[in-house]
Design an enzyme around this catalytic site. Structure first.
Site, PDB file in Angstrom:
ATOM      1  N   GLY A 106       0.853  -1.186   0.000  1.00 16.14           N
ATOM      2  CA  GLY A 106       0.000   0.000   0.000  1.00 16.14           C
ATOM      3  C   GLY A 106       0.880   1.224   0.000  1.00 16.14           C
ATOM      4  O   GLY A 106       2.059   1.150   0.362  1.00 16.14           O
ATOM      5  N   CYS A 166       5.293  -5.949   1.632  1.00 14.47           N
ATOM      6  CA  CYS A 166       5.651  -4.535   1.791  1.00 14.47           C
ATOM      7  C   CYS A 166       4.843  -3.884   2.918  1.00 14.47           C
ATOM      8  O   CYS A 166       5.036  -4.221   4.072  1.00 14.47           O
ATOM      9  CB  CYS A 166       5.507  -3.787   0.474  1.00 14.47           C
ATOM     10  SG  CYS A 166       6.826  -4.272  -0.639  1.00 14.47           S
ATOM     11  N   TYR A 167       3.884  -3.020   2.566  1.00 13.61           N
ATOM     12  CA  TYR A 167       3.108  -2.380   3.638  1.00 13.61           C
ATOM     13  C   TYR A 167       2.501  -3.440   4.552  1.00 13.61           C
ATOM     14  O   TYR A 167       2.436  -3.271   5.767  1.00 13.61           O
ATOM     15  CB  TYR A 167       1.993  -1.504   3.038  1.00 13.61           C
ATOM     16  CG  TYR A 167       1.207  -0.760   4.099  1.00 13.61           C
ATOM     17  CD1 TYR A 167       1.678   0.442   4.602  1.00 13.61           C
ATOM     18  CD2 TYR A 167       0.023  -1.286   4.607  1.00 13.61           C
ATOM     19  CE1 TYR A 167       0.973   1.109   5.589  1.00 13.61           C
ATOM     20  CE2 TYR A 167      -0.683  -0.626   5.596  1.00 13.61           C
ATOM     21  CZ  TYR A 167      -0.202   0.574   6.085  1.00 13.61           C
ATOM     22  OH  TYR A 167      -0.893   1.232   7.068  1.00 13.61           O
ATOM     23  N   HIS A 207       8.141  -7.205  -3.833  1.00 12.32           N
ATOM     24  CA  HIS A 207       6.890  -7.664  -4.460  1.00 12.32           C
ATOM     25  C   HIS A 207       7.081  -8.986  -5.198  1.00 12.32           C
ATOM     26  O   HIS A 207       7.501  -8.979  -6.357  1.00 12.32           O
ATOM     27  CB  HIS A 207       6.373  -6.590  -5.422  1.00 12.32           C
ATOM     28  CG  HIS A 207       5.862  -5.380  -4.703  1.00 12.32           C
ATOM     29  ND1 HIS A 207       4.601  -5.331  -4.148  1.00 12.32           N
ATOM     30  CD2 HIS A 207       6.450  -4.200  -4.430  1.00 12.32           C
ATOM     31  CE1 HIS A 207       4.432  -4.156  -3.569  1.00 12.32           C
ATOM     32  NE2 HIS A 207       5.527  -3.447  -3.717  1.00 12.32           N
ATOM     33  N   GLU A 262       4.861 -10.659  -6.471  1.00  7.77           N
ATOM     34  CA  GLU A 262       3.802 -10.818  -7.478  1.00  7.77           C
ATOM     35  C   GLU A 262       4.114 -10.190  -8.829  1.00  7.77           C
ATOM     36  O   GLU A 262       3.400 -10.425  -9.796  1.00  7.77           O
ATOM     37  CB  GLU A 262       2.478 -10.249  -6.924  1.00  7.77           C
ATOM     38  CG  GLU A 262       2.405  -8.730  -6.792  1.00  7.77           C
ATOM     39  CD  GLU A 262       3.011  -8.195  -5.499  1.00  7.77           C
ATOM     40  OE1 GLU A 262       3.830  -8.910  -4.867  1.00  7.77           O
ATOM     41  OE2 GLU A 262       2.699  -7.049  -5.121  1.00  7.77           O
ATOM     42  N   SER A 306     -23.698 -10.978 -27.623  1.00  8.36           N
ATOM     43  CA  SER A 306     -23.112  -9.999 -28.533  1.00  8.36           C
ATOM     44  C   SER A 306     -22.142 -10.656 -29.497  1.00  8.36           C
ATOM     45  O   SER A 306     -21.721 -10.043 -30.473  1.00  8.36           O
ATOM     46  CB  SER A 306     -22.360  -8.951 -27.714  1.00  8.36           C
ATOM     47  OG  SER A 306     -21.246  -9.562 -27.079  1.00  8.36           O
ATOM     48  N   GLY A 325     -19.299 -11.587 -28.236  1.00  9.85           N
ATOM     49  CA  GLY A 325     -18.066 -11.423 -27.481  1.00  9.85           C
ATOM     50  C   GLY A 325     -17.842 -12.591 -26.515  1.00  9.85           C
ATOM     51  O   GLY A 325     -18.740 -13.399 -26.283  1.00  9.85           O
ATOM     52  N   ASP A 350     -17.264 -12.769 -23.154  1.00 10.88           N
ATOM     53  CA  ASP A 350     -17.898 -12.857 -21.834  1.00 10.88           C
ATOM     54  C   ASP A 350     -19.351 -13.305 -21.925  1.00 10.88           C
ATOM     55  O   ASP A 350     -19.784 -14.197 -21.202  1.00 10.88           O
ATOM     56  CB  ASP A 350     -17.801 -11.511 -21.100  1.00 10.88           C
ATOM     57  CG  ASP A 350     -16.367 -11.013 -21.042  1.00 10.88           C
ATOM     58  OD1 ASP A 350     -15.461 -11.851 -21.221  1.00 10.88           O
ATOM     59  OD2 ASP A 350     -16.155  -9.805 -20.845  1.00 10.88           O
ATOM     60  N   SER A 351     -20.103 -12.682 -22.837  1.00 18.08           N
ATOM     61  CA  SER A 351     -21.507 -13.077 -22.924  1.00 18.08           C
ATOM     62  C   SER A 351     -21.624 -14.503 -23.452  1.00 18.08           C
ATOM     63  O   SER A 351     -22.525 -15.253 -23.059  1.00 18.08           O
ATOM     64  CB  SER A 351     -22.314 -12.088 -23.772  1.00 18.08           C
ATOM     65  OG  SER A 351     -21.909 -12.108 -25.116  1.00 18.08           O
ATOM     66  N   LYS A 386     -10.186 -12.366 -17.037  1.00 17.52           N
ATOM     67  CA  LYS A 386     -10.446 -12.617 -18.462  1.00 17.52           C
ATOM     68  C   LYS A 386      -9.829 -13.929 -18.972  1.00 17.52           C
ATOM     69  O   LYS A 386     -10.478 -14.693 -19.679  1.00 17.52           O
ATOM     70  CB  LYS A 386      -9.875 -11.444 -19.268  1.00 17.52           C
ATOM     71  CG  LYS A 386     -10.282 -11.444 -20.714  1.00 17.52           C
ATOM     72  CD  LYS A 386     -11.632 -10.803 -20.851  1.00 17.52           C
ATOM     73  CE  LYS A 386     -12.031 -10.598 -22.283  1.00 17.52           C
ATOM     74  NZ  LYS A 386     -13.315  -9.885 -22.339  1.00 17.52           N
TER      75      LYS A 386
END
Ligand code: XMP
Length: 515
Positions: A55, A82-83, A171, A173, A225, A227, A229-230, A371
């Site tokens: 943070g 870290c934080y 970090h 990550e 659509s 796409g 996700d749908s 995603k």
């Protein structure tokens, strides 16, 4: 057996989502929650482990997000980053001091005890890491022991006497910590005893159960659509409730060439989804006549979409639920510590207003996924590769790529040019390496020469970008040969276009779309 859950508490780091991603990459399910979440709520989730994010704050700053000491009573393994580590040390009686200057960038730590997070490392081994912290741990809490140090961080990594609580001043990550995944894996599997049980198959089974439970014997509608996700959301819900799902595909006349046919073929014929195909092209084109202002275009299209969708849904009769392909980043952005304004940027992408107007309850089966996970789940559901890897396409479609008025003739030019670009990008093997590649029709004409004649015709801009999430982007360094081929094919094959330009603007300050 219950799925392993890791809770990531967000203390405001820009990397919080990345921590979640890295944990998911180990096939362990995790959720991000604000650092203010009460410990009893966290206890109720029964996590196997807790990660405290970094943070921007100093533990001494007024209003700095505090670590609730009751969290430590849960006796769940904790990793503070870290934080997160400073907050742990602060609460447990160590000493944290403000450093003279922020340590930021690459650093090398030396492993002093090859245990815990460093079980897979050698004693004395130098390890490249990415540091980013202001305060510094100056003394460890009583009973803690040093695991690694660096010249700038004498306690770069440490753990408590039982090896249940770990802290790092770098970090793990980010990609700049090349062996960060080994440390995260050691924490998850060796220290916390998580199981790698978050797989596309297990997700599908659970999501299907959840949707069945939520929907009961109700009826569901889903706007399709084309796409990713749908598509994945629809197939998942179909698996759960069968033909009590009706998909509605609104063809607004603003799609790419052959796209409407393709959507019907894939979803109705191949995937066997109950699909209502509404051809509303005429209505959209009529409504857009004379409209040139980008916001007016978007609003006109959004309003009409709701109208057409509502009519089609009422034809289905008595729908109770609406499927939406909301993803986890949207959920995190709207709920976590630093969430808020960033969530607004994308609000125009959603089908706003529908659920309230139609009194529909939302089914959001992908709320927990990133995603790339959606794509893997889609793969497990048997959705064709080309659907899963399709570039994003905006709801208002080609209307916002037809700068100026949207007419049938201008759409034809744009579609033809776009089809050439698409074919060449695929032929060059670049399609899946790019975030998006598309054409934009400009509202200017330019002079050209064809044979002995002067021409005065339309100009097409090519937009191709690299991006990881669409929030920021850079123009793609497409090979000149590809650009050259696309340009010469467009001017020779697309009637009404005599010039092609390449857009070399990054986002920000430009956006990916032109309108
Ligand atoms: P911008 O143009 O804001 O676009 O840089 C970022 C990403 O979002 C897509 N986009 C949209 N997607 N409805 C959508 O579903 C929209 O209204 C919309 N506007 C932009 C854009 O294609 C890019 O991937």
């Amino acid at each position: 057996m219950r799925r392993s859950l890791v809770v990531v508490l967000d203390f405001g780091s820009q990397y919080t989502q990345l921590i979640a991603r890295r944990i998911r990459e180990q096939h362990v399910y995790c959720e991000v929650h604000p650092c203010t979440t009460p410990p009893d709520r966290i206890a109720a989730m029964a996590p196997r482990a807790i990660v405290l994010s970094g943070g921007p704050a100093s533990v001494y700053a007024p209003g700095a997000p505090a670590l609730d000491p009751r969290l430590l009573d849960l006796d769940v393994p904790i990793l503070g980053i870290c934080y997160g580590m400073q907050a742990l040390c602060h609460v447990l009686g160590g000493r944290v001091v403000p450093a003279d200057r922020r340590e930021y960038g690459p650093a090398t730590i030396t492993v002093r005890h090859a245990v815990g997070l460093f079980a897979a490392f050698g004693e004395g081994e130098p390890v490249d890491v990415w540091a980013s912290h202001g305060d510094r741990v100056e003394a460890l809490p009583p009973g803690w022991r040093l695991l690694a140090d660096s010249p700038a961080a004498p306690f770069a990594a440490a753990c408590d006497a039982r090896g249940r609580i770990h802290g790092v001043q770098f970090h793990p990550e980010v990609v700049h910590t090349p062996r960060g995944a080994d440390m995260i894996a050691a924490f998850l599997f060796e220290i916390a005893g998580c199981r790698p049980d978050f797989t596309p198959g297990s997700f599908v089974d659970e999501a299907v159960e959840r949707v069945r439970h939520q929907v009961g014997d109700g009826r569901v509608v889903c706007g399709l659509s084309g796409g990713v996700d749908s598509a994945v959301a629809a197939v998942l819900v179909h698996r759960a409730v069968g033909d009590r799902l009706t998909c509605i595909f609104v063809d607004n006349g603003l799609l790419r060439r052959d796209e409407a046919v393709e959507v019907v073929r894939t979803f109705r014929d191949q995937l066997r989804l109950p699909l209502v195909h509404v051809d509303a092209s005429r209505r959209f084109l009529d409504a857009l006549r004379g409209v040139t202002d980008p916001e007016t275009k978007r609003k006109t299209i959004g309003r009409l979409f709701i109208e057409v969708f509502e009519e089609a849904a009422s034809g289905v009769g008595g729908a109770d639920f609406l499927v939406q392909g909301t993803l986890y980043p949207d959920v995190i952005e709207s709920t976590t510590f630093h969430g808020g304004p960033s969530a607004v940027i994308k609000s125009h992408h959603n089908v706003g207003g529908l659920p309230e107007r139609m009194r529909l309850r939302l089914v959001e089966p992908l709320r927990e996924l990133f995603k790339d996970e959606v794509r893997r789940v889609g793969d497990a559901l048997g959705i064709p590769h080309h659907v899963l890897w399709r570039h994003p396409f905006p709801g208002p479609g080609l209307a916002i790529r037809c700068v100026g008025e949207v007419t049938e003739e201008r759409l034809r030019i744009l579609r033809d040019a776009d089809a050439v670009l698409d074919a060449e990008i695929r032929a060059a093997g670049l399609y899946e390496r790019l975030w998006q590649a598309f054409c934009v029709l400009l509202p200017v004409r330019s002079v050209g020469v064809m044979g002995d004649d002067r021409t005065y015709e339309h100009v097409v801009a090519i937009r191709a970008v690299d991006s990881v999430d669409g929030m920021t982007a850079d123009w793609a360094r497409l090979p000149y040969e590809v650009l050259g081929r696309v340009a010469s094919r467009i001017v020779s094959e697309v009637r009404g276009c005599n010039r092609v330009v390449y857009d070399v603007s990054p986002k920000p300050p430009s956006t990916i779309e032109w309108e």
